[in-house]
Design a protein around this motif. Structure first.
Motif, PDB file in Angstrom:
ATOM      1  N   LEU A  21       0.847  -1.032   0.124  1.00  0.00           N
ATOM      2  CA  LEU A  21      -0.046  -0.121   0.079  1.00  0.00           C
ATOM      3  C   LEU A  21       0.963   1.170  -0.127  1.00  0.00           C
ATOM      4  CD1 LEU A  21      -3.184   0.793   2.082  1.00  0.00           C
ATOM      5  CD2 LEU A  21      -1.131   2.131   2.002  1.00  0.00           C
ATOM      6  N   VAL A  22       1.867   1.157   1.070  1.00  0.00           N
ATOM      7  CA  VAL A  22       2.761   2.533   0.953  1.00  0.00           C
ATOM      8  C   VAL A  22       3.460   2.728  -0.320  1.00  0.00           C
ATOM      9  CG1 VAL A  22       4.688   3.362   2.085  1.00  0.00           C
ATOM     10  CG2 VAL A  22       2.891   2.213   3.443  1.00  0.00           C
ATOM     11  N   ALA A  23       4.002   1.774  -0.864  1.00  0.00           N
ATOM     12  CA  ALA A  23       4.690   1.652  -2.182  1.00  0.00           C
ATOM     13  C   ALA A  23       3.797   1.922  -3.493  1.00  0.00           C
ATOM     14  CB  ALA A  23       5.447   0.498  -2.484  1.00  0.00           C
ATOM     15  N   LEU A  24       2.522   1.780  -3.412  1.00  0.00           N
ATOM     16  CA  LEU A  24       1.631   2.170  -4.487  1.00  0.00           C
ATOM     17  C   LEU A  24       1.177   3.701  -4.153  1.00  0.00           C
ATOM     18  CD1 LEU A  24      -0.050   1.097  -6.897  1.00  0.00           C
ATOM     19  CD2 LEU A  24      -1.871   0.549  -5.172  1.00  0.00           C
ATOM     20  N   ALA A  25       0.876   3.947  -2.854  1.00  0.00           N
ATOM     21  CA  ALA A  25       0.260   5.261  -2.517  1.00  0.00           C
ATOM     22  C   ALA A  25       1.447   6.388  -2.762  1.00  0.00           C
ATOM     23  CB  ALA A  25      -0.009   5.177  -1.229  1.00  0.00           C
ATOM     24  N   GLU A  34     -11.463  -1.276   5.287  1.00  0.00           N
ATOM     25  CA  GLU A  34     -13.032  -1.292   4.446  1.00  0.00           C
ATOM     26  C   GLU A  34     -12.867  -2.692   4.142  1.00  0.00           C
ATOM     27  OE1 GLU A  34     -13.518   1.364   1.258  1.00  0.00           O
ATOM     28  OE2 GLU A  34     -13.550   2.968   2.474  1.00  0.00           O
ATOM     29  N   GLY A  35     -14.098  -3.515   4.880  1.00  0.00           N
ATOM     30  CA  GLY A  35     -14.095  -4.900   4.561  1.00  0.00           C
ATOM     31  C   GLY A  35     -12.726  -5.591   5.215  1.00  0.00           C
ATOM     32  N   GLU A  36     -12.244  -6.457   4.453  1.00  0.00           N
ATOM     33  CA  GLU A  36     -10.912  -6.747   4.966  1.00  0.00           C
ATOM     34  C   GLU A  36      -9.847  -6.222   4.284  1.00  0.00           C
ATOM     35  OE1 GLU A  36     -10.900  -9.966   6.930  1.00  0.00           O
ATOM     36  OE2 GLU A  36     -12.749  -9.230   7.178  1.00  0.00           O
ATOM     37  N   ALA A  37      -9.888  -5.139   3.739  1.00  0.00           N
ATOM     38  CA  ALA A  37      -8.778  -4.379   2.739  1.00  0.00           C
ATOM     39  C   ALA A  37      -8.506  -3.364   3.521  1.00  0.00           C
ATOM     40  CB  ALA A  37      -9.029  -4.132   1.403  1.00  0.00           C
ATOM     41  N   ILE A  38      -7.018  -3.193   3.695  1.00  0.00           N
ATOM     42  CA  ILE A  38      -6.312  -1.723   4.222  1.00  0.00           C
ATOM     43  C   ILE A  38      -6.397  -1.066   3.292  1.00  0.00           C
ATOM     44  CG2 ILE A  38      -4.327  -0.797   5.325  1.00  0.00           C
ATOM     45  CD1 ILE A  38      -3.813  -3.620   6.721  1.00  0.00           C
ATOM     46  N   VAL A  39      -6.829   0.210   3.437  1.00  0.00           N
ATOM     47  CA  VAL A  39      -6.842   1.171   2.331  1.00  0.00           C
ATOM     48  C   VAL A  39      -6.036   2.492   2.714  1.00  0.00           C
ATOM     49  CG1 VAL A  39      -9.042   0.292   1.283  1.00  0.00           C
ATOM     50  CG2 VAL A  39      -9.200   2.301   3.150  1.00  0.00           C
ATOM     51  N   GLY A  40      -5.492   2.729   3.689  1.00  0.00           N
ATOM     52  CA  GLY A  40      -4.772   3.863   4.137  1.00  0.00           C
ATOM     53  C   GLY A  40      -4.163   3.391   5.502  1.00  0.00           C
ATOM     54  N   ILE A  41      -3.192   4.242   5.587  1.00  0.00           N
ATOM     55  CA  ILE A  41      -2.133   4.222   6.926  1.00  0.00           C
ATOM     56  C   ILE A  41      -1.852   5.536   7.295  1.00  0.00           C
ATOM     57  CG2 ILE A  41      -0.218   3.590   5.451  1.00  0.00           C
ATOM     58  CD1 ILE A  41       0.856   1.813   8.123  1.00  0.00           C
ATOM     59  N   ALA A  50      -0.623   7.470   4.032  1.00  0.00           N
ATOM     60  CA  ALA A  50      -0.449   7.120   2.535  1.00  0.00           C
ATOM     61  C   ALA A  50      -2.059   6.217   2.263  1.00  0.00           C
ATOM     62  CB  ALA A  50       0.421   5.884   2.469  1.00  0.00           C
ATOM     63  N   VAL A  51      -2.763   6.707   1.183  1.00  0.00           N
ATOM     64  CA  VAL A  51      -3.831   5.948   0.807  1.00  0.00           C
ATOM     65  C   VAL A  51      -3.934   5.315  -0.595  1.00  0.00           C
ATOM     66  CG1 VAL A  51      -6.373   6.709   0.449  1.00  0.00           C
ATOM     67  CG2 VAL A  51      -5.130   7.888   2.205  1.00  0.00           C
ATOM     68  N   ARG A  52      -4.666   4.111  -0.742  1.00  0.00           N
ATOM     69  CA  ARG A  52      -4.558   3.306  -2.009  1.00  0.00           C
ATOM     70  C   ARG A  52      -5.138   4.654  -2.864  1.00  0.00           C
ATOM     71  NH1 ARG A  52      -3.385  -1.537  -2.688  1.00  0.00           N
ATOM     72  NH2 ARG A  52      -3.141  -2.881  -0.644  1.00  0.00           N
ATOM     73  N   GLY A  62     -12.544  10.114   1.562  1.00  0.00           N
ATOM     74  CA  GLY A  62     -12.645  10.706   2.744  1.00  0.00           C
ATOM     75  C   GLY A  62     -11.741   9.556   3.644  1.00  0.00           C
ATOM     76  N   VAL A  63     -10.584   8.840   3.295  1.00  0.00           N
ATOM     77  CA  VAL A  63      -9.959   7.883   3.896  1.00  0.00           C
ATOM     78  C   VAL A  63      -8.952   8.790   4.536  1.00  0.00           C
ATOM     79  CG1 VAL A  63      -8.372   6.138   3.816  1.00  0.00           C
ATOM     80  CG2 VAL A  63     -10.359   5.981   2.292  1.00  0.00           C
ATOM     81  N   ALA A  64      -8.092   9.707   3.915  1.00  0.00           N
ATOM     82  CA  ALA A  64      -7.063  10.427   4.712  1.00  0.00           C
ATOM     83  C   ALA A  64      -7.955  11.369   5.628  1.00  0.00           C
ATOM     84  CB  ALA A  64      -6.402  11.189   3.445  1.00  0.00           C
ATOM     85  N   LYS A  65      -8.740  11.911   5.366  1.00  0.00           N
ATOM     86  CA  LYS A  65      -9.585  12.763   6.391  1.00  0.00           C
ATOM     87  C   LYS A  65     -10.044  11.982   7.559  1.00  0.00           C
ATOM     88  CE  LYS A  65     -13.450  15.826   7.065  1.00  0.00           C
ATOM     89  NZ  LYS A  65     -14.528  16.492   6.434  1.00  0.00           N
TER      90      LYS A  65
END
Length: 154
Positions: A16-20, A53-60, A76-78, A85-88
């Motif tokens: 996730l971090v690499a992609l974001a 969200e569900g089973e997926a980590i979408v942000g950190i 970092a957000v996918r 609204g994930v970063a928020k």
């Protein structure tokens, strides 16, 4: 809406971090001459929260404690989850933690050339100062600007 919780050892966030951060790496990089931590905050122990969200980590988000504040060290957000609204949600959770711990403010630093100061301004952060970013450079070796931002909580 994403659920925000503390990161566990079982949470794999490297992809996730690499992609974001792929977009950021098209704007700036660690300076070729840099050695040691990129910022003084890199030496502080960090706490990480994840948005799920569900089973997926979408942000950190990663933050560390300072005397009168919490410092956001990384966010970092996918890419496919941006503008939802994930970063928020992650930022607001750090602010809630700061308030519970009687911290006066939340601070962060970002690179001006990424456009991120505008995003943080929309979340209530004000520019404290700007200076050439020590340890970072544009892809063509030019200086980039570090923007320090703050949101007062009281």
């Amino acid at each position: 809406m994403a659920e925000v919780r503390e990161k566990t050892e079982a949470d794999d966030v490297a992809g996730l971090v690499a992609l974001a951060t792929e977009d950021l790496r098209r704007v700036y990089r660690r300076a070729v001459y840099a050695d040691g931590p990129a910022t003084p905050e890199a030496d502080h122990a960090a706490i990480s929260l994840v948005a799920v969200e569900g089973e997926a980590i979408v942000g950190i988000i990663e933050y560390c404690e300072k005397e009168d504040s919490l410092y956001v060290r990384g966010l970092a957000v996918r890419p496919e989850e941006r503008r939802r609204g994930v970063a928020k949600a992650l930022i607001r959770e750090v602010e809630a933690i700061a308030a519970r711990e009687a911290k006066l403010k939340v601070t962060l630093s970002t690179i001006k050339e990424t456009g991120n100061p505008t995003i943080f301004a929309k979340l209530g952060y004000n520019i404290v100062n700007q200076a050439p970013a020590t340890g970072f450079e544009s892809l063509d070796g030019q200086s980039v600007t570090k923007v320090n931002m703050c949101r007062m909580l009281a």
